[in-house]
Design a protein around this motif. Structure first.
Motif, PDB file in Angstrom:
ATOM      1  N   LEU A   1     124.008  73.710  65.303  1.00  0.00           N
ATOM      2  CA  LEU A   1     123.631  73.970  66.692  1.00  0.00           C
ATOM      3  C   LEU A   1     124.418  75.150  67.240  1.00  0.00           C
ATOM      4  O   LEU A   1     123.864  76.031  67.913  1.00  0.00           O
ATOM      5  CB  LEU A   1     123.869  72.727  67.546  1.00  0.00           C
ATOM      6  CG  LEU A   1     123.647  72.871  69.056  1.00  0.00           C
ATOM      7  CD1 LEU A   1     122.231  73.346  69.361  1.00  0.00           C
ATOM      8  CD2 LEU A   1     123.934  71.549  69.766  1.00  0.00           C
ATOM      9  N   GLY A   2     125.696  75.198  66.936  1.00  0.00           N
ATOM     10  CA  GLY A   2     126.505  76.330  67.383  1.00  0.00           C
ATOM     11  C   GLY A   2     125.983  77.649  66.854  1.00  0.00           C
ATOM     12  O   GLY A   2     125.947  78.657  67.584  1.00  0.00           O
TER      13      GLY A   2
ATOM     14  N   VAL B   1     117.710  65.244  75.019  1.00  0.00           N
ATOM     15  CA  VAL B   1     119.144  65.155  74.735  1.00  0.00           C
ATOM     16  C   VAL B   1     119.984  65.517  75.952  1.00  0.00           C
ATOM     17  O   VAL B   1     121.202  65.472  75.901  1.00  0.00           O
ATOM     18  CB  VAL B   1     119.520  66.090  73.564  1.00  0.00           C
ATOM     19  CG1 VAL B   1     118.866  65.637  72.282  1.00  0.00           C
ATOM     20  CG2 VAL B   1     119.122  67.531  73.882  1.00  0.00           C
ATOM     21  N   GLU B   2     119.349  65.887  77.045  1.00  0.00           N
ATOM     22  CA  GLU B   2     120.096  66.303  78.229  1.00  0.00           C
ATOM     23  C   GLU B   2     120.519  65.105  79.072  1.00  0.00           C
ATOM     24  O   GLU B   2     119.846  64.076  79.094  1.00  0.00           O
ATOM     25  CB  GLU B   2     119.236  67.232  79.092  1.00  0.00           C
ATOM     26  CG  GLU B   2     118.842  68.525  78.405  1.00  0.00           C
ATOM     27  CD  GLU B   2     117.925  69.371  79.284  1.00  0.00           C
ATOM     28  OE1 GLU B   2     118.051  69.269  80.519  1.00  0.00           O
ATOM     29  OE2 GLU B   2     117.097  70.105  78.731  1.00  0.00           O
ATOM     30  N   ASP B   3     121.633  65.266  79.776  1.00  0.00           N
ATOM     31  CA  ASP B   3     122.040  64.307  80.791  1.00  0.00           C
ATOM     32  C   ASP B   3     121.969  65.021  82.137  1.00  0.00           C
ATOM     33  O   ASP B   3     121.732  66.234  82.184  1.00  0.00           O
ATOM     34  CB  ASP B   3     123.451  63.780  80.503  1.00  0.00           C
ATOM     35  CG  ASP B   3     124.510  64.820  80.789  1.00  0.00           C
ATOM     36  OD1 ASP B   3     125.360  64.587  81.667  1.00  0.00           O
ATOM     37  OD2 ASP B   3     124.486  65.903  80.148  1.00  0.00           O
TER      38      ASP B   3
ATOM     39  N   ALA C   1     122.343  75.278  74.521  1.00  0.00           N
ATOM     40  CA  ALA C   1     123.073  74.162  73.909  1.00  0.00           C
ATOM     41  C   ALA C   1     122.382  72.840  74.199  1.00  0.00           C
ATOM     42  O   ALA C   1     122.363  71.935  73.358  1.00  0.00           O
ATOM     43  CB  ALA C   1     124.519  74.138  74.425  1.00  0.00           C
ATOM     44  N   ALA C   2     121.794  72.738  75.388  1.00  0.00           N
ATOM     45  CA  ALA C   2     121.035  71.540  75.729  1.00  0.00           C
ATOM     46  C   ALA C   2     119.540  71.800  75.662  1.00  0.00           C
ATOM     47  O   ALA C   2     118.785  71.023  75.071  1.00  0.00           O
ATOM     48  CB  ALA C   2     121.432  71.057  77.126  1.00  0.00           C
ATOM     49  N   ASP C   3     119.101  72.884  76.269  1.00  0.00           N
ATOM     50  CA  ASP C   3     117.671  73.188  76.447  1.00  0.00           C
ATOM     51  C   ASP C   3     117.281  74.423  75.652  1.00  0.00           C
ATOM     52  O   ASP C   3     117.420  75.537  76.137  1.00  0.00           O
ATOM     53  CB  ASP C   3     117.398  73.383  77.938  1.00  0.00           C
ATOM     54  CG  ASP C   3     115.942  73.603  78.269  1.00  0.00           C
ATOM     55  OD1 ASP C   3     115.090  73.288  77.416  1.00  0.00           O
ATOM     56  OD2 ASP C   3     115.648  74.101  79.372  1.00  0.00           O
ATOM     57  N   ASP C   4     116.767  74.301  74.431  1.00  0.00           N
ATOM     58  CA  ASP C   4     116.414  73.049  73.806  1.00  0.00           C
ATOM     59  C   ASP C   4     116.832  73.078  72.337  1.00  0.00           C
ATOM     60  O   ASP C   4     116.233  72.438  71.510  1.00  0.00           O
ATOM     61  CB  ASP C   4     114.904  72.814  73.944  1.00  0.00           C
ATOM     62  CG  ASP C   4     114.433  71.454  73.441  1.00  0.00           C
ATOM     63  OD1 ASP C   4     115.181  70.478  73.543  1.00  0.00           O
ATOM     64  OD2 ASP C   4     113.331  71.383  72.933  1.00  0.00           O
ATOM     65  N   LYS C   5     117.863  73.863  72.053  1.00  0.00           N
ATOM     66  CA  LYS C   5     118.281  73.927  70.654  1.00  0.00           C
ATOM     67  C   LYS C   5     118.912  72.618  70.198  1.00  0.00           C
ATOM     68  O   LYS C   5     118.883  72.294  69.004  1.00  0.00           O
ATOM     69  CB  LYS C   5     119.206  75.123  70.444  1.00  0.00           C
ATOM     70  CG  LYS C   5     118.440  76.448  70.559  1.00  0.00           C
ATOM     71  CD  LYS C   5     119.302  77.670  70.438  1.00  0.00           C
ATOM     72  CE  LYS C   5     118.417  78.932  70.492  1.00  0.00           C
ATOM     73  NZ  LYS C   5     119.201  80.187  70.428  1.00  0.00           N
ATOM     74  N   ALA C   6     119.431  71.837  71.150  1.00  0.00           N
ATOM     75  CA  ALA C   6     119.880  70.493  70.799  1.00  0.00           C
ATOM     76  C   ALA C   6     118.693  69.628  70.398  1.00  0.00           C
ATOM     77  O   ALA C   6     118.809  68.767  69.517  1.00  0.00           O
ATOM     78  CB  ALA C   6     120.627  69.863  71.971  1.00  0.00           C
TER      79      ALA C   6
END
Length: 464
Positions: free
Chosen positions: A26-27, A426-428, A132-137
């Motif tokens: 992810l990084g 995966v987002e909060d 990192a969240a939207d949306d590669k996580a």
């Protein structure tokens, strides 16, 4: 057939053990500034698509992995590079389509970031970076889940899997419908998992069961043939700015609720959610009141909203004593679930034309409508998802509505009407997607990946 407990435990452990490598990958994806806007380096999108294709190829489970583009209807252009990976189902097992997108929003003002937007940085249990969240996580939740079930099930993995990683979701998904049509045979699935939504909080999974639609357009207001001196003519001649301010103010009542006749409201219960939570999650300033009426979540999930997202006006540093002849604004209307987006746009357009002050001339352009979405929660796929969430997170999921829109889901419904669609994420609430300091809560990512691996294993245990 059900998933036996020994395999369930093995999949859960394999998924958990794969978290470090998933975060490392992810990084690497976050470091690629894959922005679909033409003003940005388009080679980054190609690099990002190739990187995602390599990750899927590396799982060893697919019959085919390709980077593909589709035509943009009504133009001579093609869309941005998407990744399509497929494997056929065996022994009567169902097929699942996993969706996410590898393109990201522009970073905005980099001075507002606490760390560089394309340098993944871990602070206080969160991974910061654009995408990192939207949306590669979401991409890595799919990849990590596939890795885990493949490792545990081996030759017993009979589930059909199609993976579609889009490259232009943040830029309007202009070729999405054509991509579905071009690849319908290999994308046709029993279950579709869209990993591009959010959760109730960082500890509690959410299954998105409703999404508002969107009607976005540019409004241009004209009152003069040319600019005039504000001292010589001010007080008698209405400039475009005055007309626009008065016109836009009619869109809301004194409570800030939308005041446009013809915009629908969905009647549905919402969970408890207080003003303190709203303030914490939105950054609402002390002393500034929330807008609207009724429960807070009903305002966000089930009612329309209207936002001015752009305004062509003279910047402060260039201000002069001039009456502006015309100005343009971008208006984004969120549409209650169940209402047709084009019908909602027509209502907003009729309202603006009826309330144009001083006979101001109005022009409407760049109209983009996307329909809302309501999930049928009676299907077996929802039951499997809820069970997987409960095991992966350790708590029961909450059925949530989302105030935002994912217009392309209506394309999925149209192309694959028999498929059961699960909208996960995966987002909060503190992810700040689209904003400076976007971040991923690491424990939420872990739980989301584990839950999806369990869902794939459960689907593999089913037969048609």
């Amino acid at each position: 057939m059900t998933l036996d407990l020994s395999r369930q435990d093995a999949v859960q452990k394999a998924a958990d053990a794969g978290i470090p490598s998933a975060l490392a990958d992810l990084g690497s994806l976050v470091r690629i500034p894959s922005i679909a806007w033409p003003a940005f380096d388009q080679s980054a999108l190609v690099k990002s698509a190739d990187a995602v294709a390599a990750l899927l190829e590396g799982t060893g489970v697919f019959d085919s992995v390709e980077v593909k583009r589709a035509a943009i209807p009504g133009t001579d252009e093609t869309g941005q590079p998407a990744v399509l990976a497929t494997r056929a189902a065996r022994n009567g097992r169902p097929t699942v389509l996993l969706y996410a997108h590898h393109d990201v929003q522009p970073p905005g003002d980099e001075a507002l970031w606490d760390s560089p937007p394309f340098e993944p940085t871990v602070r206080d249990g969160r991974l910061y970076g654009r995408g990192a969240a939207d949306d590669k996580a979401g991409v890595m939740a799919h990849v990590g889940a596939i890795r885990a079930v493949s490792e545990v099930l081996g030759d017993d993995l009979d589930l059909g899997i199609a993976v579609f990683i889009e490259g232009e979701e943040e830029y309007g998904s202009r070729s999405f419908g054509q991509f579905l049509a071009d690849n319908a045979d290999v994308l046709r699935s029993d279950v579709i998992v869209v990993a591009d939504s959010g959760n109730w909080d960082e500890r509690t999974p959410g299954l998105t069961v409703s999404l508002r639609g969107n009607a976005r357009f540019t409004l241009t207001v004209r009152t003069l043939e040319h600019a005039s001196h504000s001292g010589m003519m001010g007080g008698a001649v209405p400039d475009a700015m005055l007309a626009t301010v008065k016109l836009l103010a009619t869109l809301w009542d004194d409570d800030g609720a939308v005041a446009v006749e013809g915009l629908a409201v969905r009647d549905a219960e919402t969970p408890a959610y207080d003003e303190a939570t709203l303030r914490a999650e939105s950054g609402l300033l002390e002393g500034v009141s929330p807008i609207g009426r009724d429960s807070i979540l009903s305002r966000i999930w089930n009612k329309p909203s209207i936002t001015i997202t752009g305004w062509d006006a003279t910047p402060v540093e260039a201000a002069s004593n001039t009456l502006s002849p015309q100005t343009s604004v971008v208006i984004s209307a969120r549409v209650a679930p169940g209402q047709d987006a084009e019908e909602a746009f027509a209502a907003v357009e009729a309202h603006l034309r009826a309330h144009a002050p001083f006979g101001a001339r109005l022009e409407f352009s760049d109209v983009d409508c996307g329909d809302s979405f309501l999930v049928d929660t009676s299907g077996w796929a929802v039951e499997e998802a809820r069970a997987s969430f409960a095991d992966g997170y350790g708590v029961d999921s909450v059925d949530v509505g989302i105030g935002g829109s994912i217009p392309f889901i209506s394309d999925l419904v149209r192309e694959f009407p028999e498929a059961q669609i699960l909208v996960t994420g995966v987002e909060d609430p503190h992810a700040r997607a689209h904003s400076p300091n976007e971040s991923l809560h690491l424990e939420t990512f872990r739980n989301a990946l584990v839950s999806e691996a369990l869902l794939l294993a459960r689907l593999n245990a089913r037969t048609h």
